[in-house]
Design an enzyme around this catalytic site. Structure first.
Site, PDB file in Angstrom:
ATOM      1  N   GLU A  53      -1.003  -7.255  -6.577  1.00  0.00           N
ATOM      2  CA  GLU A  53      -1.278  -6.280  -7.636  1.00  0.00           C
ATOM      3  C   GLU A  53      -1.679  -6.926  -8.960  1.00  0.00           C
ATOM      4  O   GLU A  53      -2.416  -6.341  -9.753  1.00  0.00           O
ATOM      5  CB  GLU A  53      -0.073  -5.362  -7.866  1.00  0.00           C
ATOM      6  CG  GLU A  53       0.150  -4.348  -6.758  1.00  0.00           C
ATOM      7  CD  GLU A  53       1.059  -4.859  -5.647  1.00  0.00           C
ATOM      8  OE1 GLU A  53       1.341  -6.090  -5.638  1.00  0.00           O
ATOM      9  OE2 GLU A  53       1.490  -4.050  -4.814  1.00  0.00           O
ATOM     10  N   PHE A 115      14.486   3.684  -3.104  1.00  0.00           N
ATOM     11  CA  PHE A 115      13.708   2.563  -2.572  1.00  0.00           C
ATOM     12  C   PHE A 115      12.418   2.400  -3.376  1.00  0.00           C
ATOM     13  O   PHE A 115      11.708   3.372  -3.625  1.00  0.00           O
ATOM     14  CB  PHE A 115      13.385   2.810  -1.092  1.00  0.00           C
ATOM     15  CG  PHE A 115      12.517   1.725  -0.500  1.00  0.00           C
ATOM     16  CD1 PHE A 115      12.993   0.428  -0.369  1.00  0.00           C
ATOM     17  CD2 PHE A 115      11.215   1.998  -0.092  1.00  0.00           C
ATOM     18  CE1 PHE A 115      12.188  -0.578   0.143  1.00  0.00           C
ATOM     19  CE2 PHE A 115      10.405   1.001   0.433  1.00  0.00           C
ATOM     20  CZ  PHE A 115      10.902  -0.292   0.552  1.00  0.00           C
ATOM     21  N   GLN A 116      12.142   1.198  -3.779  1.00  0.00           N
ATOM     22  CA  GLN A 116      10.972   0.858  -4.594  1.00  0.00           C
ATOM     23  C   GLN A 116      10.903   1.652  -5.889  1.00  0.00           C
ATOM     24  O   GLN A 116       9.828   1.999  -6.365  1.00  0.00           O
ATOM     25  CB  GLN A 116       9.671   0.997  -3.787  1.00  0.00           C
ATOM     26  CG  GLN A 116       9.593  -0.033  -2.648  1.00  0.00           C
ATOM     27  CD  GLN A 116       8.200  -0.193  -2.056  1.00  0.00           C
ATOM     28  OE1 GLN A 116       7.430   0.749  -2.017  1.00  0.00           O
ATOM     29  NE2 GLN A 116       7.895  -1.401  -1.581  1.00  0.00           N
ATOM     30  N   LYS A 165       5.638  10.697  -6.528  1.00  0.00           N
ATOM     31  CA  LYS A 165       4.985  11.036  -5.268  1.00  0.00           C
ATOM     32  C   LYS A 165       4.935  12.530  -4.992  1.00  0.00           C
ATOM     33  O   LYS A 165       3.921  13.049  -4.510  1.00  0.00           O
ATOM     34  CB  LYS A 165       5.701  10.318  -4.119  1.00  0.00           C
ATOM     35  CG  LYS A 165       4.962  10.429  -2.800  1.00  0.00           C
ATOM     36  CD  LYS A 165       5.632   9.616  -1.703  1.00  0.00           C
ATOM     37  CE  LYS A 165       4.787   9.660  -0.439  1.00  0.00           C
ATOM     38  NZ  LYS A 165       5.411   8.877   0.648  1.00  0.00           N
ATOM     39  N   MET A 480      -3.411 -29.407 -19.644  1.00  0.00           N
ATOM     40  CA  MET A 480      -3.034 -29.158 -21.034  1.00  0.00           C
ATOM     41  C   MET A 480      -1.565 -29.510 -21.262  1.00  0.00           C
ATOM     42  O   MET A 480      -1.211 -30.032 -22.323  1.00  0.00           O
ATOM     43  CB  MET A 480      -3.314 -27.698 -21.403  1.00  0.00           C
ATOM     44  CG  MET A 480      -3.243 -27.413 -22.887  1.00  0.00           C
ATOM     45  SD  MET A 480      -4.380 -28.445 -23.840  1.00  0.00           S
ATOM     46  CE  MET A 480      -5.850 -27.426 -23.895  1.00  0.00           C
TER      47      MET A 480
END
Lengths: 572, 163
Positions: A53, A115-116, A165, A480
Site C-alpha cells: 500500500e 479484525f483489521q 464497509k 549519505m
C-alpha cells in the site's frame, strides 16, 4: 450503472468518474471488497494493483507530481491504511494533492477492536490536509466532492476518506454536487495589490537582488510566469530541490540549486543579497541552514506564498504577499512591463561577485578511469536522454547528484521526496509518471539501499508493462549516512554498509525485466544508450552501476551552519 | 505572553482533536482549552489559553486558521476583552474553618452552593488570576477538592466573533 439508486461502493466509483480520474492505485482487502466489486464492473479508470500500500500512495503521488492532477489511492482498513501512512506523510510534506480512500470496518464494529480495525482518521490526522470518516451513505458523494476540492485548492495536500464497509453495501440515490462551498475554507488566490507594488519597487531599487524559487512555482503551474518575470527583470535566480525545473536550468540567470548541497554561487548570492524575492518556497532548514546566520547579513525579504502559515515561520518577512503564485506573478509581470526599467549601475558589482563565485566551478569533480563516478553516470544520463526525461529519485546521495548534474529545463520533470525524505519513493514515483506519460522516457535514479525499500514494485511494473529505466548507483553504502559518518563521526560507519546485497541483474530478470551490471566508466554511456534504445523501448531495464564507494556530495553546509559556511570538494 | 484565543469551528466529531493535535504536534503551550456548541448547533466555540512570543502566537493563529474545520479565529488580546472562569471548590468547614471560609467566600464574591457538617462547596467566577488569588488566600490544608473550567473570553463592546 446507469440507474441512480446504487450502492455506496458504486457511488464511490461514480464520484471518481465525475472527477475524471484515470488511474486508481490500490490493493484490495476485506473492508474494500464492495468497492473492488464496483471497480471490477467499470472501465472508465484503470486500477493499478501495487504490491504494497505504501507504493500505492507513492505511485498516486508520482502521477500527481508529473501531471498536476489529483492522485487517487484505494486501500483497505487496518494494515492497508497504516501501510499507506508513509505515502500520505510524504505527499503532505511536499503539498501534493491526493485523495486516499480507505476501507473501514462496519460502523457497528467501530471501537470493538474488530479484525483489521484501526483509527485511520486518528492515525492520519497529523499528516493529511484534511480527513473524513463517512458514517452515512448519503454523505459519500458530498464528502468525495469536498475531498477533491480541498486536496487540489489552496496549498494542495492529501485528503483521506475513510468509508466503513456497511456503508458501501447500502443503497441510496446518487447525485454528485456540481460545486461545493465550505464556509470554513476559503483559500486566498489574489495577492494584495499594494504589497505587490511595494515589492516591485523594492526589487527595482535593489543593489544586490536575488530570486529564490520553490516547489510552489511547480505546483502552482507558474513556471512560465516566473521565467517571464526573471528574464524581464534580469536578476539572478536560484531554486530549491522542490522547485527545480520551475526556471530553466540552462539559462544564464540560473545559479543552480541552493541549500545544504546547493551551488557555491547560489548560496553565496542568497546570503549576500539585499533584496530577496521568495516565490512559493518556505525557508526550511535544508535550504537556508541556520536562520540567524542567514539574517546576519541584513536583507529585505519579499515572500509570495499561498499559505499564510509559511510566511514568517522560520524567517521574519518584510513584505508578505499571500496568494496563488501564478496570479501574483501575472500582476508583477503586468506592473513590470509598464516600468521603464533603468539598469542600476551599481548592480554591475553584484554580477561581478556572482561570476566570481561561479568561477569556483563548485560542481567540478575528478573523473576516474577505473571507478565509475556517480556524477558521471548522471551527466551521461543527461546526455543520452538529451535532458528531456522524467527523473524520479529516491533519497540520499544519488538524489543530490541527480539534482546537481541533471539540469531541468521544464517543470514536473524532477520528482522526488523533498520534505519527508522518504527512501523507497523512486520506483513507485516512476510508475505513476510512466502511466501518465507512456511515451516519455522515465528514469528512476536510486541507490542500492533505497531501491530495496520498494523493490516489490518490479512486479507491478511487469504486470502493467512499465518500461522504466532504473539507474542504481550502487556504492554498497547508505551513501549519505556514510558521508555524515565520515565527516562528523570520525569514520565510524555504524550500520551504513549494505551487506548481503542481492544480484540485481538476476533479481530484475526474475521479475521478468532486463538487468545490466556496469562496472567500468567506459561502459556507462554505451549501456545507457542501449537501455534507452528503440530495441528496449518497451522494457524495464535495471542498470546496476557499481560506483566509487568513497564519493561524497559537495558542496555541503554542515547541519546548523549558515549558507556561506559551505564545505567544498577542494577543501577536503 | 499569555494569550486567549477564541475560535469558531464546525461542530463535527474529531474537530477538538484536530486543534489539540496541532498544539502537541507543533510544541505550542496550552494552558487551558474549553469548548461547547454555540447558539448555532453546527458551530462550536473554543477558547484556548496559550503563551508564547509574538512570533509563536502569530504562527498559532495561522496554523489554527489553516485547519479546514476552523471557521474563524480571534486573538482576544488584540483588543479589549472580558475573561471569566468558573471554579468549584470544596473546602473544610468544621468548627476551626467555618467562619473563615464563609468570610473568604464573601470577599471573593463566591457563592456557597452546597453545605455539609464539615464542608462548604463554593462557586467562584472571575479571571483565572482571581481564582488563583483565592486559592492563594485560603489555608491549603482546608482545600478538599477543586475543579476549574478553564477560561472563556469575549470581546468588549462591538468586538464580535460570529460567522
Amino acid at each position: 450503472m446507469s440507474s441512480n439508486y446504487i450502492s455506496g461502493a458504486e457511488i464511490v466509483i461514480r464520484c471518481l468518474h465525475e472527477e475524471k480520474v484515470k488511474f486508481v492505485f490500490g490493493y484490495p482487502g476485506g473492508a474494500v471488497l464492495n468497492i473492488y466489486d464496483a471497480v471490477f464492473q467499470q472501465n472508465k479508470f484503470k486500477h493499478i494493483l501495487v504490491r504494497h500500500e505504501q507504493a500505492a500512495v507513492h505511485a498516486a503521488d508520482g502521477y500527481s507530481r508529473s501531471t498536476g492532477k489529483v492522485g487517487v489511492a484505494l486501500v483497505t482498513s487496518g494494515p492497508g491504511a497504516t501501510n499507506a501512512v508513509t505515502g500520505i506523510a510524504t505527499a503532505y510534506m511536499d503539498s501534493i494533492p491526493l485523495v486516499i480512500i480507505s476501507g473501514q470496518v462496519p460502523t457497528f464494529a467501530i471501537g470493538q477492536d474488530a479484525f483489521q480495525e484501526c483509527d485511520t482518521v486518528g492515525i492520519t490526522r497529523p499528516c493529511v490536509k484534511h480527513n473524513f470518516l463517512v458514517k452515512d451513505i448519503k454523505d459519500i458523494a458530498s464528502t468525495m466532492k469536498k475531498a477533491f476540492y480541498v486536496a487540489s485548492s489552496g496549498r494542495p495536500g492529501p485528503v483521506l476518506v475513510d468509508i466503513p464497509k456497511d456503508i458501501t453495501a447500502e443503497k441510496c440515490d446518487f447525485s454528485y454536487p456540481k460545486s461545493i462551498h465550505l464556509r470554513s475554507y476559503n483559500p486566498i488566490i489574489k495577492g494584495h495589490s499594494g504589497q505587490i507594488k511595494k515589492a516591485l519597487s523594492l526589487l527595482l531599487n535593489a543593489k544586490r537582488p536575488m530570486v529564490y524559487s520553490g516547489g510552489g512555482v511547480v505546483l502552482g503551474n507558474a513556471s512560465a510566469q516566473l521565467t517571464k518575470f526573471v528574464r524581464a527583470i534580469g536578476y539572478p535566480v536560484t531554486s530549491t530541490l522542490m522547485g527545480l525545473g520551475g526556471f530553466p536550468a540552462s539559462d544564464k540567470q540560473f545559479l543552480g540549486m541552493l541549500g545544504m548541497h546547493g551551488t557555491y554561487e547560489a548560496n553565496m548570492a542568497m546570503q549576500e543579497c539585499d533584496v530577496l524575492l521568495a516565490v512559493g518556497a518556505r525557508f526550511d532548514d535544508r535550504v537556508i541552514g541556520n536562520p540567524e546566520h542567514f539574517l546576519s547579513k541584513p536583507k529585505t525579504i519579499i515572500h509570495i506564498d499561498i499559505d499564510p502559515s509559511s510566511i514568517s515561520k522560520r524567517v521574519k518577512i518584510d513584505i508578505p504577499i499571500v496568494g496563488d503564485v501564478i496570479s501574483v506573478l501575472i500582476e508583477l509581470n503586468d506592473l513590470l512591463s509598464k516600468e521603464k526599467t533603468k539598469q542600476n549601475a551599481s548592480r554591475k558589482d553584484w554580477f561581478k561577485d556572482i561570476n566570481q563565485w561561479r568561477s569556483m566551478n563548485c560542481l567540478n569533480f575528478k573523473n576516474d578511469k577505473k571507478l565509475i563516478k556517480p556524477q558521471f553516470v548522471i551527466q551521461s544520463l543527461y546526455k543520452v536522454t538529451k535532458g528531456d526525461a522524467f527523473i524520479t529519485s529516491d533519497v540520499g546521495q544519488h538524489q543530490m547528484w541527480a539534482a546537481q548534474y541533471y539540469p531541468f529545463n521544464k517543470p514536473r520533470r524532477w520528482i522526488n521526496s523533498g520534505g519527508l525524505g522518504t527512501m523507497g519513493v523512486g520506483l513507485p514515483y516512476a510508475m505513476g509518471a510512466q502511466l501518465a506519460f507512456p511515451d516519455e522516457k522515465i528514469a528512476c535514479v536510486t541507490g542500492e539501499a533505497s531501491i530495496q525499500m520498494c523493490i516489490q514494485e518490479l512486479s507491478t511494473c511487469k504486470q502493467f508493462h512499465l518500461p522504466i529505466k532504473i539507474i542504481n548507483l550502487n556504492n554498497r553504502y547508505m551513501g549519505m549516512v556514510r558521508q555524515w559518518q565520515e565527516f562528523f563521526y570520525e569514520n565510524r560507519y555504524a550500520e551504513s554498509y549494505m551487506d548481503a546485497l542481492p544480484d540485481f541483474v538476476k533479481l530484475a530478470e526474475s521479475y521478468g525485466h532486463i538487468g545490466m551490471k556496469i562496472e567500468k566508466p567506459s561502459d556507462v554511456e554505451p549501456a545507457l544508450k542501449e537501455a534507452f534504445s528503440q530495441k528496449l523501448k518497451e522494457r524495464l531495464v535495471f542498470m546496476d552501476f557499481i560506483t566509487d564507494q568513497k564519493e561524497n556530495v559537495f558542496p555541503m553546509i554542515p547541519n546548523g551552519k549558515g549558507l556561506s559556511e559551505m564545505i567544498t570538494a577542494e577543501e577536503l | 505572553m499569555r494569550h486567549i484565543i477564541s475560535l469558531l469551528m464546525e461542530n463535527e466529531s474529531g474537530a477538538l482533536s484536530r486543534v489539540s493535535g496541532l498544539f502537541s504536534a507543533r510544541g505550542y503551550n496550552i494552558e487551558s482549552l474549553t469548548v461547547a456548541p454555540t447558539e448555532d448547533a453546527t458551530l462550536s466555540r473554543m477558547t484556548i489559553v496559550t503563551s508564547g512570543s509574538d512570533e509563536i502566537i502569530e504562527q498559532i493563529i495561522k496554523q489554527l486558521n489553516k485547519l479546514i474545520d476552523v471557521v474563524k479565529v480571534l486573538d482576544l488580546n488584540d483588543g479589549r476583552f472580558i475573561e471569566r472562569e468558573l471554579m468549584i471548590v470544596k473546602v473544610k468547614a468544621n468548627a476551626q474553618y467555618r467562619d473563615e471560609m464563609k468570610r473568604m467566600c464573601d470577599i471573593f464574591r463566591g457563592r456557597i452552593i452546597d453545605v455539609s457538617d464539615n464542608s462548604f462547596t463554593i462557586e467562584i467566577t472571575g479571571s483565572s488570576s482571581k481564582l488563583d488569588a483565592y486559592i492563594e488566600s485560603i489555608d491549603k490544608a482546608a482545600i478538599l477538592e477543586t475543579v476549574r473550567t478553564g477560561a472563556s473570553g469575549i470581546g468588549r463592546g462591538e468586538r464580535i466573533l460570529k460567522v
